[in-house]
Design an enzyme around this catalytic site. Structure first.
Site, mmCIF file in Angstrom:
data_model
loop_
_atom_site.group_PDB
_atom_site.id
_atom_site.type_symbol
_atom_site.label_atom_id
_atom_site.label_comp_id
_atom_site.label_asym_id
_atom_site.label_seq_id
_atom_site.Cartn_x
_atom_site.Cartn_y
_atom_site.Cartn_z
ATOM 1 N N LYS A 290 0.847 -1.194 0.000
ATOM 2 C CA LYS A 290 0.000 0.000 0.000
ATOM 3 C C LYS A 290 0.884 1.246 0.000
ATOM 4 O O LYS A 290 2.023 1.202 0.469
ATOM 5 C CB LYS A 290 -0.867 0.033 1.266
ATOM 6 C CG LYS A 290 -2.012 -0.951 1.276
ATOM 7 C CD LYS A 290 -2.840 -0.806 2.544
ATOM 8 C CE LYS A 290 -3.998 -1.790 2.567
ATOM 9 N NZ LYS A 290 -5.001 -1.574 1.506
ATOM 10 N N ARG A 364 -10.327 -11.409 1.790
ATOM 11 C CA ARG A 364 -11.163 -12.469 1.213
ATOM 12 C C ARG A 364 -10.446 -13.819 1.239
ATOM 13 O O ARG A 364 -11.096 -14.865 1.302
ATOM 14 C CB ARG A 364 -11.595 -12.058 -0.208
ATOM 15 C CG ARG A 364 -10.462 -11.898 -1.172
ATOM 16 C CD ARG A 364 -10.852 -11.070 -2.400
ATOM 17 N NE ARG A 364 -10.985 -9.648 -2.079
ATOM 18 C CZ ARG A 364 -11.387 -8.722 -2.938
ATOM 19 N NH1 ARG A 364 -11.723 -9.057 -4.169
ATOM 20 N NH2 ARG A 364 -11.481 -7.462 -2.569
HETATM 21 N N1 BES Z 1 -8.194 -3.715 4.361
HETATM 22 C C1 BES Z 1 -8.350 -3.284 3.024
HETATM 23 C C2 BES Z 1 -9.648 -2.532 2.781
HETATM 24 C C3 BES Z 1 -9.815 -1.209 3.498
HETATM 25 C C4 BES Z 1 -9.597 -0.037 2.837
HETATM 26 C C5 BES Z 1 -10.270 -1.145 4.796
HETATM 27 C C6 BES Z 1 -9.778 1.169 3.463
HETATM 28 C C7 BES Z 1 -10.444 0.060 5.435
HETATM 29 C C8 BES Z 1 -10.211 1.221 4.766
HETATM 30 C C9 BES Z 1 -8.342 -4.492 2.092
HETATM 31 O O1 BES Z 1 -7.551 -5.546 2.495
HETATM 32 C C10 BES Z 1 -7.819 -4.045 0.781
HETATM 33 O O2 BES Z 1 -6.673 -3.689 0.711
HETATM 34 N N2 BES Z 1 -8.676 -4.081 -0.232
HETATM 35 C C11 BES Z 1 -8.293 -3.705 -1.544
HETATM 36 C C12 BES Z 1 -8.876 -4.722 -2.491
HETATM 37 C C13 BES Z 1 -8.381 -4.596 -3.890
HETATM 38 C C14 BES Z 1 -6.900 -4.901 -3.961
HETATM 39 C C15 BES Z 1 -9.171 -5.525 -4.760
HETATM 40 C C16 BES Z 1 -8.860 -2.321 -1.820
HETATM 41 O O3 BES Z 1 -9.964 -2.016 -1.373
HETATM 42 O O4 BES Z 1 -8.179 -1.547 -2.471
HETATM 43 MN MN MN Z 2 -5.544 -5.339 1.826
#
Ligand code: BES
Ligand code: MN
Ligand code: ZN
Length: 509
Positions: A290, A364
């Protein structure tokens, strides 16, 4: 580092019920209320107004107190009543007044009362002219009061002094007392369980490791007589949980799959329900790292798991008729030489092959195996909670959680429980057409579906693992943390889901 101070504060906060007049109760502050549009207060508020020589009436005349929902007004008693100050809370308009209005009024009142007060006495908002059931009104009054008094101060010891020691619910009506007492116990259980969840979510990831989550589960199990099972890496391998392993293997913190079980006494209800919570103690994104900006917020990626822990703590008090199985896959998502790569293909516990497109779509993955394991344990209905997608935050913001389901009956039950708990959800579609987006060239499914409908493709991925078992997925990415103070939720972890899950299992037959 000690991470137990808030726990002590939580257990220290006493909730009692006292029969008598609010004008006579011994407390540092007393709370009364007013509906919008009322010119001359009656009931308990009227009695306090009289005791104060008409001070509240004066404030109403002057327009300084108007009964609107919002910040409460403090009036000093200057020796006219046993309490040092009176707090007048606005209930808003009588039409549509409900338990959530009670929580908000109690929350605003507590925020005004708490300064310098150790004991706060309150009338039961809504139990008088409000026309609510005394039990529901008492529970909501306690929930709003305790949750508003919550503060996460364990890592700022200098600010930790103070805090409310006792909340006293006051009513003169003998006939209502048993109901108020029952409501007080429910509200106390729900508020304290929510605070447990908030503490876990607010604590940083160096303190809340998967091991610490398992320890928290062990504490809950011991206190409540629940059974506990904690699976570790060797167990994951034995059960073929390749999706969970693919996330866990990048981290040096040992992952845990935590299982808490509540068994009802007689009369026993129907088939077991599993509550499955994403316990990602820190989500760096893994190799699909990230951006650094705001990454510290990913300490809260275990909010779903923490909500399940809180719900299990409440279940012990609420004693539902059905068996409840809490399942929490807890791990970090870290980049390292041991980490999974984009393009890797792994096999989940149900045999399905998954192509990892983004290691940041890890929630997931761990939930896939946790859902499979819940089914193996006999779950006949499954509710999962997860901070799953940023796309859900785009869709619903910080107000509602996304609700996804393969079963209208269970979806309706969760919607109703959420409404009663005062937690907002919104049902989203799971049309099979969206499934196209997670088709893989090399495996049976892939773990991302691109930007369009990102919350839905995340849900559809989970749906594959729920199969025919009735299932609801709550995407709480937008609601697990609050960016600002709300009436009974200070900025930070909200504890979203605890009260909905508790209410849900309580309603199940
Ligand atoms: N934990 C994150 C989602 C999240 C984002 C929670 C902002 C709280 C605040 C999750 O694991 C994630 O990184 N999701 C990705 C999925 C994508 C790679 C398909 C996302 O939402 O960007
Ligand atoms: Mn994630
Ligand atoms: Zn995540």
């Amino acid at each position: 580092m000690r991470a137990t101070l808030d726990k002590e504060m939580r257990t220290k906060m006493k909730v009692t019920v006292w029969r008598g007049s609010i004008t006579e109760v011994k407390a540092d502050a007393v709370v009364v209320n007013l509906f919008e549009g009322v010119k001359s207060p009656g009931g308990a508020t009227g009695a306090v107004d009289q005791g104060l020589g008409g001070a509240i009436s004066r404030l109403i005349e002057a327009g300084e107190v108007n009964g609107k929902a919002g910040p409460a007004t403090v009036v000093y008693t200057l020796g006219k009543l046993p309490a040092r100050k009176v707090v007048v809370a606005g209930l808003g308009a009588p039409a549509g007044f409900d338990p959530d209005g009670v929580r908000a009024a109690a929350g605003w009142a507590m925020r005004a009362a708490a300064k310098g007060a150790r004991t706060v006495a309150t009338i039961v908002h809504g139990a008088g002219v409000g026309g609510l059931e005394p039990e529901a009104a008492a529970a909501a009054t306690v929930e709003g009061s305790l949750l508003a008094a919550y503060a996460f101060k364990e890592l700022k010891p200098a600010e930790e002094s103070g805090g409310i020691e006792e909340l006293i619910l006051v009513d003169r009506d003998e006939a209502k007392l048993a109901k108020i007492e029952a409501g007080a116990r429910r509200g106390e259980a729900l508020a304290k369980a929510t605070m447990l969840t908030r503490d876990l979510v607010n604590r940083p990831a160096n303190l809340v490791t998967p091991t610490a989550m398992a320890q928290a589960a062990a504490d809950i199990a011991r206190r409540g007589g629940l059974s506990l099972e904690v699976l570790e890496r060797a167990d994951f391998e034995r059960f073929g949980m390749g999706a969970l392993v693919s996330v866990a293997k990048g981290s040096d913190e040992p992952a845990k799959l935590i299982v808490l079980r509540y068994q009802p006494g007689a009369p026993r209800g129907g088939e077991p329900v599993a509550l499955v919570g994403k316990g990602l103690t820190f989500d760096s994104g893994g190799i699909s790292l990230k951006p650094g900006d705001g990454m510290e917020g990913m300490k809260s990626d275990m909010a779903g798991g923490a909500a399940v822990l809180g719900a299990m703590e409440a279940v012990v008090v609420l004693k539902p008729a059905v068996e409840v199985i809490g399942v929490i896959p807890a791990t970090e998502n870290m980049p390292s030489g041991h980490a999974s790569r984009p393009g890797d293909v792994v096999r989940a516990m149900n045999g399905k092959t998954i192509e990892i497109i983004s290691t940041d779509a890890e929630g997931r993955m761990i939930l896939a195996d946790a859902i499979c394991y819940a089914k193996k344990l006999g779950a006949a209905r499954i509710v999962d909670l997860a901070t799953l997608t940023g796309a859900c935050v785009v869709a619903l913001g910080n107000v509602r959680a996304g609700l996804f389901s393969n079963d209208d009956g269970l979806a309706a039950a969760v919607e109703q429980a959420a409404a009663e708990a005062g937690e907002k959800v919104w049902r989203m579609p799971v049309d099979p057409e969206y499934r196209e987006q997670i088709k893989s060239d090399v495996a049976e499914i892939k773990n991302t579906g691109g930007r369009p409908a990102g919350a839905i493709t995340g849900a559809l991925f989970l749906k594959e693992f729920a199969g025919d078992t009735p299932w609801v997925h709550l995407d709480i990415a937008g609601v697990a943390m609050s960016q600002r103070d709300l009436p009974f939720t200070p900025k930070g972890a909200t504890g979203f889901g605890v009260r909905t899950l508790a209410r849900l299992v309580e309603s199940m037959k």
